[in-house]
Design an enzyme around this catalytic site. Structure first.
Site, PDB file in Angstrom:
ATOM      1  N   TYR A   1      -6.571   6.532   3.863  1.00 30.44           N
ATOM      2  CA  TYR A   1      -6.482   5.353   2.771  1.00 30.44           C
ATOM      3  C   TYR A   1      -6.015   4.070   3.235  1.00 30.44           C
ATOM      4  CZ  TYR A   1      -5.439   2.515  -0.942  1.00 30.44           C
ATOM      5  OH  TYR A   1      -5.152   0.895  -1.487  1.00 30.44           O
TER       6      TYR A   1
ATOM      7  N   GLU B   1       0.733  -1.193  -0.074  1.00 31.69           N
ATOM      8  CA  GLU B   1      -0.195   0.075   0.257  1.00 31.69           C
ATOM      9  C   GLU B   1       0.949   1.279  -0.053  1.00 31.69           C
ATOM     10  OE1 GLU B   1      -2.954  -0.225  -0.620  1.00 31.69           O
ATOM     11  OE2 GLU B   1      -3.618  -2.080  -0.220  1.00 31.69           O
TER      12      GLU B   1
ATOM     13  N   ASP C   1      -9.427   6.276  -2.617  1.00 30.98           N
ATOM     14  CA  ASP C   1      -8.056   6.350  -3.288  1.00 30.98           C
ATOM     15  C   ASP C   1      -8.758   7.079  -4.674  1.00 30.98           C
ATOM     16  OD1 ASP C   1      -8.915   4.282  -4.974  1.00 30.98           O
ATOM     17  OD2 ASP C   1      -6.999   3.991  -5.412  1.00 30.98           O
TER      18      ASP C   1
END
Length: 352
Positions: free
Chosen positions: A116, A33, A134
């Site tokens: 996020y 991520e 996102d």
DNA sequence: AATGCGGGGTC
DNA sequence: GACCCAGCATT
């Protein structure tokens, strides 16, 4: 058929086999991520593999030096991601006994983890029923509901997150979140979305109005300003060895904790002769005799928010400089061990 | 709310 | 050349 079911059905058939989808280890999901923040899958995948190889778990990352981590991150940009991840790895090991926080709220307390990334890790690894927002999700949702509030405003983010949560399958939140992002990446693309193959076309308000191009709404960006970087590539011989001066960048500027050369930045482009006058004035050559060996052509280094125009002046000193603590003298071979900005790497590659 | 932070792919 | 990418931190 509702939107959520249609999306999940499409995802089951069309998802890409990405390496971080083969695990639910928080460490690897976290790594993926962070690497993918503002970074395309194609650009980040090799970095992911190299990181997992070099640092297979949070303990090994925590034990590494920041310089090692930055060297591995070299070329990927947004280096605060690497510094923050390294910082958080140490915090997880030292303060959380090596165990990741299992809630989005707990994850958000770590440096480098925002809304996020917290929601992504919490849903994918711990099934917390929370929707991610996102760039992909913002595009899908804004088109689906024809949201005309700017997606990069706080109110826009709030509206879009609420919509995403209203669609969320709370029993498989991680899968749902990845499905939304995958749809945005593969079908609901920025320029020309493939609406003819979109599983959500039946419920898409933007498509119904034939206005997919009008969404998402964004506030206009500012044009990149120019910076003139006049680099001094200073070498000298000590004990029969040629050394080059490198500078560790500190402070709040770009490339923090990476290495470049001593640099005189100017407001405008400057001729080499005028630059040398400035060098004398600033004692850039330590009061030693010097010879200018080469002046590079201008390098243009385009960043999202800056346009860097760089020149490299190669200078040989006659004598050994008394260098300050921000500088290091290294052999040419050792330069490769330092984390370098792409611009410096490009210049060095051209030196042969 | 606005700004700084990287680098590269795509059209 | 413009856009934008699995955003975050700081002010």
């Amino acid at each position: 058929m509702n939107i959520t079911e249609s999306l999940l059905g499409w995802y089951a058939q069309n998802k890409r086999p990405l390496p971080w989808r083969e695990t639910r280890e928080p460490y690897k999901v976290w790594l993926s991520e962070v690497i993918l923040q503002q970074t395309r899958v194609a650009q980040g995948t090799d970095y992911y593999h190299r990181f997992v190889l070099a640092f297979p778990d949070v303990q090994s990352l925590a034990s590494a030096s920041e310089q090692e981590v930055l060297k591995l991150w070299q070329g990927l940009g947004y280096y605060s991601r690497a510094r923050n991840m390294h910082h958080s790895a140490k915090e997880i090991v030292e303060k959380h006994n090596g165990i990741f926080p299992s809630s989005a709220a707990g994850l958000k307390k770590l440096k480098g983890i925002g809304d996020y990334t917290a929601a992504a890790i919490a849903s994918i690894c711990f099934e917390e029923p929370t929707a991610v927002l996102d760039g992909n999700v913002a595009r899908v949702i804004s088109r689906l509901y024809a949201v005309d509030t700017a997606v990069d405003s706080n109110s826009g983010k709030s509206i879009l997150t609420d919509f995403a949560n209203s669609l969320l399958d709370v029993d498989q939140s991680g899968t749902f979140n990845q499905a939304m992002m995958e749809l945005g990446a593969l079908v609901c693309s920025p320029r020309t979305p493939a609406c003819y193959t979109c599983p959500l076309a039946f419920g898409c308000e933007a498509l119904k109005q034939n206005k997919t191009g009008d969404f998402p709404v964004k506030t206009p960006k500012k044009v990149a300003t120019v910076r003139y970087m006049n680099y001094l590539v200073i070498s000298f011989v000590q004990n029969g060895e040629e050394l080059v001066l490198m500078r560790k960048r500190t402070g709040k500027d770009i490339w923090k904790n990476l290495y470049d050369f001593p640099c005189i930045e100017t407001e405008n482009s400057i001729e080499t002769n005028d630059l040398l006058v400035l060098c004398e004035k600033q004692d850039a050559f330590f009061g030693l005799p010097y010879v200018v060996k080469q002046v590079s052509p201008e390098y243009i280094h385009q960043l999202s928010h800056r346009r860097l125009l760089a020149k490299f002046i190669k200078v040989e000193l006659d004598g050994i400089p008394a260098i300050s603590s921000s500088l290091v003298a290294v052999t040419k071979e050792k330069i490769a061990d330092l984390p370098l900005p792409r611009l410096i790497d490009r210049y060095l590659a051209n030196l042969i």
